[in-house]
Write an enzyme that holds these catalytic residues in place. Structure first.
Site, short mmCIF file in Angstrom:
data_model
loop_
_atom_site.label_atom_id
_atom_site.label_comp_id
_atom_site.label_asym_id
_atom_site.label_seq_id
_atom_site.Cartn_x
_atom_site.Cartn_y
_atom_site.Cartn_z
N GLU A 17 54.19 2.91 44.54
CA GLU A 17 53.59 2.20 44.27
C GLU A 17 53.68 0.77 43.75
O GLU A 17 53.53 0.03 44.18
CB GLU A 17 52.94 2.49 42.57
CG GLU A 17 52.50 3.95 42.39
CD GLU A 17 52.18 4.41 40.54
OE1 GLU A 17 52.57 3.76 40.36
OE2 GLU A 17 51.29 5.34 40.39
N GLU A 56 59.09 11.08 39.79
CA GLU A 56 58.42 9.72 38.98
C GLU A 56 58.93 9.22 39.17
O GLU A 56 58.58 8.19 39.79
CB GLU A 56 58.19 10.33 37.77
CG GLU A 56 57.42 9.11 36.75
CD GLU A 56 56.36 9.88 37.26
OE1 GLU A 56 55.43 8.46 37.66
OE2 GLU A 56 55.92 9.86 36.73
N GLU A 99 44.36 -6.86 47.52
CA GLU A 99 43.49 -5.90 47.52
C GLU A 99 43.52 -4.90 47.65
O GLU A 99 44.20 -4.05 47.79
CB GLU A 99 42.61 -6.33 48.91
CG GLU A 99 43.23 -6.02 49.88
CD GLU A 99 44.57 -6.54 50.53
OE1 GLU A 99 45.38 -5.82 51.30
OE2 GLU A 99 45.56 -7.41 49.74
N ARG A 116 81.39 0.09 47.28
CA ARG A 116 79.99 0.25 47.90
C ARG A 116 79.62 1.64 46.10
O ARG A 116 77.93 1.71 46.05
CB ARG A 116 80.11 1.84 48.99
CG ARG A 116 78.87 1.89 49.21
CD ARG A 116 78.63 2.66 51.05
NE ARG A 116 79.44 3.58 50.84
CZ ARG A 116 79.06 4.98 50.74
NH1 ARG A 116 78.14 4.42 49.86
NH2 ARG A 116 80.17 5.65 49.87
N ALA A 161 55.48 6.57 31.98
CA ALA A 161 55.06 7.87 32.78
C ALA A 161 56.59 9.06 32.39
O ALA A 161 56.70 9.51 31.77
CB ALA A 161 54.02 8.49 33.43
N HIS A 186 42.73 -1.03 49.57
CA HIS A 186 42.96 -1.00 50.71
C HIS A 186 42.91 1.15 50.70
O HIS A 186 43.69 1.61 49.41
CB HIS A 186 44.18 -1.66 51.61
CG HIS A 186 43.70 -1.11 53.29
ND1 HIS A 186 43.94 0.49 53.70
CD2 HIS A 186 43.44 -1.66 54.18
CE1 HIS A 186 44.18 0.18 54.98
NE2 HIS A 186 43.58 -0.23 55.31
#
Length: 120
Positions: A78, A71, A87, A11, A32, A89
Site C-alpha cells: 500500500e 499485514e 491518482e 550488516r 489493522a 489507477h
C-alpha cells in the site's frame, strides 16, 4: 575475527535496526496491524495453554505470526502504491485488493488451524 566477519555482524545489526524501525512504523501508522498485534498478544498465551504439545502450540502461534507478516507485506504494498501515484489507477487498486485478500486468507488460516487443533 576477520574484516569480512565484522561486515557480516554490522550488516546483521543494521538489518535488525531497520526491521525494528519497520515494526514501530507499522504499529504507529496502521490500525489493522495494532489490532492484530493485540490479538496475538492475547492469543499466544492461550495457544501455549490450550496446545497439548509443541507441534500444536507451534501451529497455533505460527498462524498468528503469519497474520502479522502478511499485514506487514500488505502495508508495504500500500505504501509503495500510494508513493508512486495519488491518482486512481486500476492496477493500483488491484494490487491493494490482492494484498488485502492475502491478509484475509491469513486470518482464515488462523481460524482453520485453531479449529483443527482444538476440535479434531
Amino acid at each position: 575475527m576477520t574484516a569480512q566477519d565484522s561486515q557480516g555482524i554490522k550488516r546483521i545489526i543494521k538489518a535488525t535496526v531497520y526491521s525494528w524501525q519497520g515494526l514501530k512504523t507499522a504499529f504507529h501508522n496502521e490500525a489493522a496491524f495494532r489490532e492484530e498485534v493485540v490479538m496475538s498478544l492475547i492469543l499466544i498465551p492461550v495457544a501455549l495453554w490450550l496446545g497439548e504439545n509443541g507441534i500444536e502450540r507451534a501451529l497455533m502461534i505460527g498462524a498468528l505470526l503469519l497474520v502479522l507478516i502478511v499485514e506487514l507485506l500488505n502495508t508495504g504494498i500500500e505504501i509503495v502504491v500510494d508513493r508512486f501515484g495519488g491518482e486512481m489507477h486500476e492496477l493500483s487498486g488491484r494490487a491493494k485488493d490482492v494484498a488485502s485478500a492475502a491478509v484475509f486468507l491469513s486470518l482464515i488460516n488462523v481460524l482453520a488451524v485453531w479449529a483443527l487443533v482444538l476440535f479434531l
